[in-house]
Design a protein around this motif. Structure first.
Motif, PDB file in Angstrom:
ATOM      1  N   VAL A  15       0.842  -1.200   0.000  1.00 57.60           N
ATOM      2  CA  VAL A  15       0.000   0.000   0.000  1.00 57.60           C
ATOM      3  C   VAL A  15       0.877   1.249   0.000  1.00 57.60           C
ATOM      4  CG1 VAL A  15      -1.677   1.325   1.356  1.00 57.60           C
ATOM      5  CG2 VAL A  15      -1.958  -1.146   1.083  1.00 57.60           C
ATOM      6  N   GLY A  16       1.907   1.255   0.807  1.00 61.40           N
ATOM      7  CA  GLY A  16       2.810   2.401   0.873  1.00 61.40           C
ATOM      8  C   GLY A  16       3.548   2.634  -0.431  1.00 61.40           C
ATOM      9  N   TRP A  17       4.000   1.551  -1.053  1.00 63.75           N
ATOM     10  CA  TRP A  17       4.728   1.653  -2.323  1.00 63.75           C
ATOM     11  C   TRP A  17       3.797   2.166  -3.421  1.00 63.75           C
ATOM     12  CZ3 TRP A  17       9.882   0.616  -2.046  1.00 63.75           C
ATOM     13  CH2 TRP A  17      10.608   0.578  -3.235  1.00 63.75           C
ATOM     14  N   GLY A  18       2.560   1.677  -3.432  1.00 64.88           N
ATOM     15  CA  GLY A  18       1.580   2.128  -4.426  1.00 64.88           C
ATOM     16  C   GLY A  18       1.194   3.584  -4.220  1.00 64.88           C
ATOM     17  N   THR A  19       1.067   3.988  -2.970  1.00 60.33           N
ATOM     18  CA  THR A  19       0.758   5.385  -2.667  1.00 60.33           C
ATOM     19  C   THR A  19       1.899   6.295  -3.104  1.00 60.33           C
ATOM     20  OG1 THR A  19      -0.569   4.698  -0.779  1.00 60.33           O
ATOM     21  CG2 THR A  19       0.152   6.995  -0.822  1.00 60.33           C
ATOM     22  N   LEU A  43       6.892   2.299  -9.444  1.00 60.38           N
ATOM     23  CA  LEU A  43       6.597   0.941  -8.982  1.00 60.38           C
ATOM     24  C   LEU A  43       7.865   0.099  -8.930  1.00 60.38           C
ATOM     25  CD1 LEU A  43       3.231   0.112 -10.781  1.00 60.38           C
ATOM     26  CD2 LEU A  43       3.583   0.637  -8.355  1.00 60.38           C
ATOM     27  N   LEU A  44       8.805   0.406  -9.816  1.00 63.90           N
ATOM     28  CA  LEU A  44      10.069  -0.331  -9.841  1.00 63.90           C
ATOM     29  C   LEU A  44      11.127   0.274  -8.920  1.00 63.90           C
ATOM     30  CD1 LEU A  44      10.341  -0.917 -13.692  1.00 63.90           C
ATOM     31  CD2 LEU A  44       9.644  -2.571 -11.953  1.00 63.90           C
ATOM     32  N   ALA A  45      11.239   1.600  -8.926  1.00 64.94           N
ATOM     33  CA  ALA A  45      12.345   2.250  -8.223  1.00 64.94           C
ATOM     34  C   ALA A  45      11.947   2.887  -6.899  1.00 64.94           C
ATOM     35  CB  ALA A  45      12.968   3.301  -9.135  1.00 64.94           C
ATOM     36  N   GLY A  46      10.668   3.101  -6.667  1.00 64.52           N
ATOM     37  CA  GLY A  46      10.182   3.646  -5.397  1.00 64.52           C
ATOM     38  C   GLY A  46      10.799   4.977  -5.012  1.00 64.52           C
ATOM     39  N   PRO A  47      11.410   5.048  -3.843  1.00 63.01           N
ATOM     40  CA  PRO A  47      11.967   6.309  -3.348  1.00 63.01           C
ATOM     41  C   PRO A  47      13.060   6.902  -4.241  1.00 63.01           C
ATOM     42  CG  PRO A  47      11.787   4.730  -1.570  1.00 63.01           C
ATOM     43  CD  PRO A  47      11.483   3.991  -2.841  1.00 63.01           C
ATOM     44  N   LEU A  48      13.763   6.076  -4.968  1.00 69.67           N
ATOM     45  CA  LEU A  48      14.777   6.587  -5.894  1.00 69.67           C
ATOM     46  C   LEU A  48      14.119   7.435  -6.988  1.00 69.67           C
ATOM     47  CD1 LEU A  48      17.723   6.699  -6.763  1.00 69.67           C
ATOM     48  CD2 LEU A  48      17.349   4.593  -8.043  1.00 69.67           C
ATOM     49  N   ALA A  49      12.960   7.008  -7.473  1.00 66.02           N
ATOM     50  CA  ALA A  49      12.221   7.789  -8.473  1.00 66.02           C
ATOM     51  C   ALA A  49      11.778   9.119  -7.881  1.00 66.02           C
ATOM     52  CB  ALA A  49      11.025   6.998  -8.989  1.00 66.02           C
ATOM     53  N   THR A  50      11.389   9.118  -6.614  1.00 66.37           N
ATOM     54  CA  THR A  50      10.999  10.363  -5.945  1.00 66.37           C
ATOM     55  C   THR A  50      12.175  11.324  -5.896  1.00 66.37           C
ATOM     56  OG1 THR A  50       9.480   9.094  -4.553  1.00 66.37           O
ATOM     57  CG2 THR A  50       9.980  11.340  -3.860  1.00 66.37           C
TER      58      THR A  50
END
Length: 64
Positions: A15-19, A43-50
């Protein structure tokens, strides 16, 4: 250990990753970038994408 308990233990993580992916899509659109592309990348990179989105400059919109 059954499959239900394994899923239930990982549900908050999903849920956190999707959010985060949804937040990144909105952030990307605010910078005139593709929300769908950044959603999928998140969806693949998570916080790195942020981090990448925060560091990248806003794309200038083209005048027609």
């Amino acid at each position: 250990m059954d499959h239900l308990s394994t899923f239930a233990g990982g549900a908050p993580w999903f849920v956190g990753w999707g959010t985060l992916a949804l937040i990144n899509a909105a952030l990307a659109q605010g910078k005139n970038r593709s929300g769908l592309l950044w959603f999928l990348l998140s969806l693949l990179a998570g916080p790195l994408a942020t981090l990448l989105l925060v560091l990248l400059p806003k794309v200038r919109s083209k005048m027609f």
